[in-house]
Write a protein that holds these residues in place. Structure first.
Motif, PDB file in Angstrom:
ATOM      1  N   GLU A 159      49.448  89.252  -8.328  1.00 41.90           N
ATOM      2  CA  GLU A 159      48.683  88.052  -8.680  1.00 41.90           C
ATOM      3  C   GLU A 159      49.625  87.109  -9.401  1.00 41.90           C
ATOM      4  O   GLU A 159      50.441  87.529 -10.212  1.00 41.90           O
ATOM      5  N   VAL A 160      49.533  85.850  -9.059  1.00 37.98           N
ATOM      6  CA  VAL A 160      50.394  84.850  -9.678  1.00 37.98           C
ATOM      7  C   VAL A 160      49.509  83.726 -10.190  1.00 37.98           C
ATOM      8  O   VAL A 160      48.605  83.285  -9.493  1.00 37.98           O
ATOM      9  N   SER A 161      49.740  83.303 -11.424  1.00 37.47           N
ATOM     10  CA  SER A 161      48.931  82.205 -11.945  1.00 37.47           C
ATOM     11  C   SER A 161      49.613  80.892 -11.619  1.00 37.47           C
ATOM     12  O   SER A 161      50.834  80.794 -11.597  1.00 37.47           O
ATOM     13  N   TRP A 162      48.823  79.917 -11.314  1.00 35.03           N
ATOM     14  CA  TRP A 162      49.386  78.581 -11.173  1.00 35.03           C
ATOM     15  C   TRP A 162      48.477  77.655 -11.960  1.00 35.03           C
ATOM     16  O   TRP A 162      47.362  78.020 -12.305  1.00 35.03           O
ATOM     17  N   ARG A 163      48.927  76.463 -12.314  1.00 36.25           N
ATOM     18  CA  ARG A 163      48.178  75.581 -13.202  1.00 36.25           C
ATOM     19  C   ARG A 163      47.878  76.251 -14.525  1.00 36.25           C
ATOM     20  O   ARG A 163      46.712  76.450 -14.881  1.00 36.25           O
ATOM     21  N   LYS A 164      48.908  76.641 -15.234  1.00 38.85           N
ATOM     22  CA  LYS A 164      48.788  77.196 -16.576  1.00 38.85           C
ATOM     23  C   LYS A 164      47.701  78.252 -16.728  1.00 38.85           C
ATOM     24  O   LYS A 164      46.889  78.199 -17.651  1.00 38.85           O
ATOM     25  N   GLY A 165      47.652  79.167 -15.800  1.00 43.72           N
ATOM     26  CA  GLY A 165      46.796  80.329 -16.004  1.00 43.72           C
ATOM     27  C   GLY A 165      45.323  80.159 -15.721  1.00 43.72           C
ATOM     28  O   GLY A 165      44.542  81.064 -15.962  1.00 43.72           O
ATOM     29  N   HIS A 166      44.897  79.001 -15.219  1.00 45.24           N
ATOM     30  CA  HIS A 166      43.472  78.849 -14.945  1.00 45.24           C
ATOM     31  C   HIS A 166      43.107  79.257 -13.531  1.00 45.24           C
ATOM     32  O   HIS A 166      41.961  79.497 -13.208  1.00 45.24           O
ATOM     33  N   SER A 167      44.105  79.288 -12.688  1.00 45.04           N
ATOM     34  CA  SER A 167      43.842  79.560 -11.290  1.00 45.04           C
ATOM     35  C   SER A 167      44.883  80.560 -10.802  1.00 45.04           C
ATOM     36  O   SER A 167      46.022  80.533 -11.248  1.00 45.04           O
ATOM     37  N   TYR A 168      44.451  81.454  -9.942  1.00 42.86           N
ATOM     38  CA  TYR A 168      45.361  82.502  -9.491  1.00 42.86           C
ATOM     39  C   TYR A 168      45.443  82.555  -7.970  1.00 42.86           C
ATOM     40  O   TYR A 168      44.484  82.212  -7.276  1.00 42.86           O
ATOM     41  N   VAL A 169      46.569  83.014  -7.468  1.00 45.76           N
ATOM     42  CA  VAL A 169      46.667  83.365  -6.064  1.00 45.76           C
ATOM     43  C   VAL A 169      47.151  84.801  -5.965  1.00 45.76           C
ATOM     44  O   VAL A 169      47.881  85.279  -6.831  1.00 45.76           O
ATOM     45  N   THR A 170      46.687  85.493  -4.929  1.00 48.55           N
ATOM     46  CA  THR A 170      47.145  86.854  -4.675  1.00 48.55           C
ATOM     47  C   THR A 170      48.099  86.806  -3.492  1.00 48.55           C
ATOM     48  O   THR A 170      47.816  86.167  -2.483  1.00 48.55           O
ATOM     49  N   LEU A 171      49.238  87.469  -3.653  1.00 44.63           N
ATOM     50  CA  LEU A 171      50.258  87.465  -2.604  1.00 44.63           C
ATOM     51  C   LEU A 171      50.551  88.901  -2.177  1.00 44.63           C
ATOM     52  O   LEU A 171      50.630  89.785  -3.018  1.00 44.63           O
ATOM     53  N   VAL A 172      50.690  89.099  -0.881  1.00 44.13           N
ATOM     54  CA  VAL A 172      51.061  90.419  -0.379  1.00 44.13           C
ATOM     55  C   VAL A 172      52.446  90.310   0.243  1.00 44.13           C
ATOM     56  O   VAL A 172      52.707  89.424   1.056  1.00 44.13           O
ATOM     57  N   SER A 173      53.346  91.200  -0.182  1.00 44.18           N
ATOM     58  CA  SER A 173      54.703  91.164   0.357  1.00 44.18           C
ATOM     59  C   SER A 173      55.002  92.419   1.157  1.00 44.18           C
ATOM     60  O   SER A 173      54.415  93.471   0.924  1.00 44.18           O
ATOM     61  N   ASN A 174      55.890  92.263   2.132  1.00 48.04           N
ATOM     62  CA  ASN A 174      56.379  93.397   2.901  1.00 48.04           C
ATOM     63  C   ASN A 174      57.665  93.871   2.226  1.00 48.04           C
ATOM     64  O   ASN A 174      58.659  93.150   2.200  1.00 48.04           O
ATOM     65  N   HIS A 175      57.645  95.076   1.663  1.00 50.02           N
ATOM     66  CA  HIS A 175      58.809  95.541   0.911  1.00 50.02           C
ATOM     67  C   HIS A 175      60.039  95.730   1.792  1.00 50.02           C
ATOM     68  O   HIS A 175      61.160  95.677   1.307  1.00 50.02           O
ATOM     69  N   ASP A 176      59.822  95.965   3.079  1.00 43.15           N
ATOM     70  CA  ASP A 176      60.970  96.186   3.971  1.00 43.15           C
ATOM     71  C   ASP A 176      61.738  94.897   4.233  1.00 43.15           C
ATOM     72  O   ASP A 176      62.953  94.911   4.376  1.00 43.15           O
ATOM     73  N   THR A 177      61.020  93.782   4.331  1.00 38.02           N
ATOM     74  CA  THR A 177      61.698  92.528   4.641  1.00 38.02           C
ATOM     75  C   THR A 177      61.890  91.649   3.407  1.00 38.02           C
ATOM     76  O   THR A 177      62.677  90.702   3.439  1.00 38.02           O
ATOM     77  N   GLY A 178      61.159  91.962   2.328  1.00 38.53           N
ATOM     78  CA  GLY A 178      61.239  91.123   1.138  1.00 38.53           C
ATOM     79  C   GLY A 178      60.603  89.761   1.332  1.00 38.53           C
ATOM     80  O   GLY A 178      60.987  88.797   0.668  1.00 38.53           O
TER      81      GLY A 178
END
Ligand SMILES: [Zn+2]
Length: 420
Positions: A159-178
């Motif tokens: 989870e990453v916050s944007w706009r000083k912590g009021h709003s969040y986005v969830t990101l999924v990464s592929n560990h093999d490709t980075g």
């Protein structure tokens, strides 16, 4: 050569003939006609011979600048009735659906946004930042590798916050490709549920390990029927150390609040600069910050003890230790944190004890921490650049076109199809 022919060659738009060129103050307006007599739906593959009505829709798009000239493409379009999308203005081969920019223009902006700061981009291409955001969203929608969700085995959810912590986005990464393969606004169980439903049961079952933070939301989603029920849940070192840093930050804020109540504000003022030297790795400190840190050490108290605990936690994962060694050190850390009596660290010790198995699984499987940390650092930089976007989707799109599986093709790199 006639001006219309010259402009047809210069602009190189697929599927059109140029019928008029008009020089106006500060811009050139080029009127084009679609060569294909068939109409196509802008949203899908549907085509038709018959038009929906006879009313022409006057449309315009901005194309790449010609030197100092702004270039505008104009066309009278027809309307089509698509069985799925209803009555719509027909699609054109040189621009994305509902865009007022040509594909070439958008492709250029999509790439520039990954490499250039906001002010420079705005000055160069003369569009505002929210428009840039919408362009990036369209570039992402058509540019991301469609196979990015196939063959996922070891993934990370963040989870990453944007706009000083009021709003969040969830990101999924592929560990093999980075690379990031998926993202959505939000940070709860339902957000990650969307990822699994897009992935489908078959591909979800292929996942062998998922790394995540020590909160409960993502694990709950992963464990649901039809999701990654067999995957090993890993609490990777990055997130464990992050939890230590957060505990330290809580102690620091408490100390700061107490200092502010003192009649002598001198100490409080000097303390203000302490934040960065506490949060940064000792190796990255400037001379001034090192001096501040030495002062904090001399003063001792909760702040220094909290700092020492956070550093001890970081050190556990800094070396190349075995699962057993890490386990033993974690147990020692938890006793120390518990004994410290500082509430944030007592809570952290409880969390680590509860999550011990998953933390050790991350060490055992070698879920790549350096890469993960690097990826997170880059996300932070992009989020800083995305400030000013009014929608989370634009911020998300900027992350995906920068750190996702996408190949940016610039106008001059695209393969030319003669007379297309
Ligand atoms: Zn359609």
């Amino acid at each position: 050569m006639r001006a219309t022919t010259v402009f047809k060659l210069l602009m190189d738009l697929p599927g059109v003939t140029v019928s008029d060129v008009d020089f106006q103050p500060a811009k050139v307006v080029v009127t084009v006609k679609l060569r294909n007599k068939k109409l196509s739906c802008p949203r899908c593959e549907f085509t038709a011979k018959a038009r929906y009505d006879t009313r022409p829709v006057s449309s315009s798009w901005r194309h790449l600048d010609l030197g100092r000239w702004r270039l505008e493409v104009r066309a009278d379009l027809r309307r089509i009735e698509c069985p799925t999308h209803g009555a719509r203005t027909e699609g054109v081969p040189f621009a994305r659906a509902s865009s007022h920019f040509t594909r070439d223009f958008e492709d250029l902006v999509g790439w520039l946004a990954t490499t250039m700061d906001k002010t420079a981009l705005r000055r160069l291409v003369r569009i505002d930042w929210d428009t840039t955001g919408r362009i990036i969203e369209r570039v992402m929608a058509t540019g991301l590798d469609p196979a990015r969700l196939d063959n996922l085995f070891v993934i990370g959810a963040d989870e990453v916050s944007w706009r000083k912590g009021h709003s969040y986005v969830t990101l999924v990464s592929n560990h093999d490709t980075g690379k990031f393969v998926w993202g959505k606004e939000g940070k709860d169980t339902a957000t990650l549920d969307c990822f699994f439903s897009e992935l489908g049961e078959e591909r979800s079952a292929q996942i062998t390990a998922i790394s995540m933070d020590m909160g409960a939301a993502f694990e709950k989603s992963a464990r649901k029927e039809g999701h990654a029920t067999k995957a090993v849940i890993c609490f990777d070192p990055f997130h464990v150390v992050q939890a230590g840093t957060q505990a330290l930050e809580k102690v620091r804020r408490g100390v700061w609040q107490d200092l502010r109540k003192l009649p002598d504000q001198d100490t409080a003022r000097r303390f203000k600069g302490a934040r960065w030297c506490l949060l940064r790795n000792p190796g990255d400190l400037s001379d001034d910050e090192s001096a501040t840190l030495r002062k904090i050490k001399r003063r001792g108290g909760d702040l220094w003890r909290a700092y020492a605990l956070k550093e001890a936690l970081r050190a556990i994962f800094a070396g190349d230790l075995s699962e057993e060694e890490v386990g033993a050190l974690l147990d020692r850390f938890c006793s120390r944190a518990q004994r410290s009596g500082m509430k944030p660290f007592v809570t952290l010790a409880q969390t680590i004890r509860k999550r011990r198995e998953g933390i050790l699984a991350a060490v055992r499987l070698g879920v790549n921490n350096a890469r993960h940390e690097g990826l997170n650092r880059r996300v932070r930089l992009i989020i800083n650049r995305a400030y000013g976007f009014h929608s989370a989707n634009a911020a998300l799109a900027l992350i995906m076109v920068t750190l996702g599986p996408i190949k940016h093709v610039l106008p001059h790199e695209r393969v030319l199809v003669p007379n297309a």
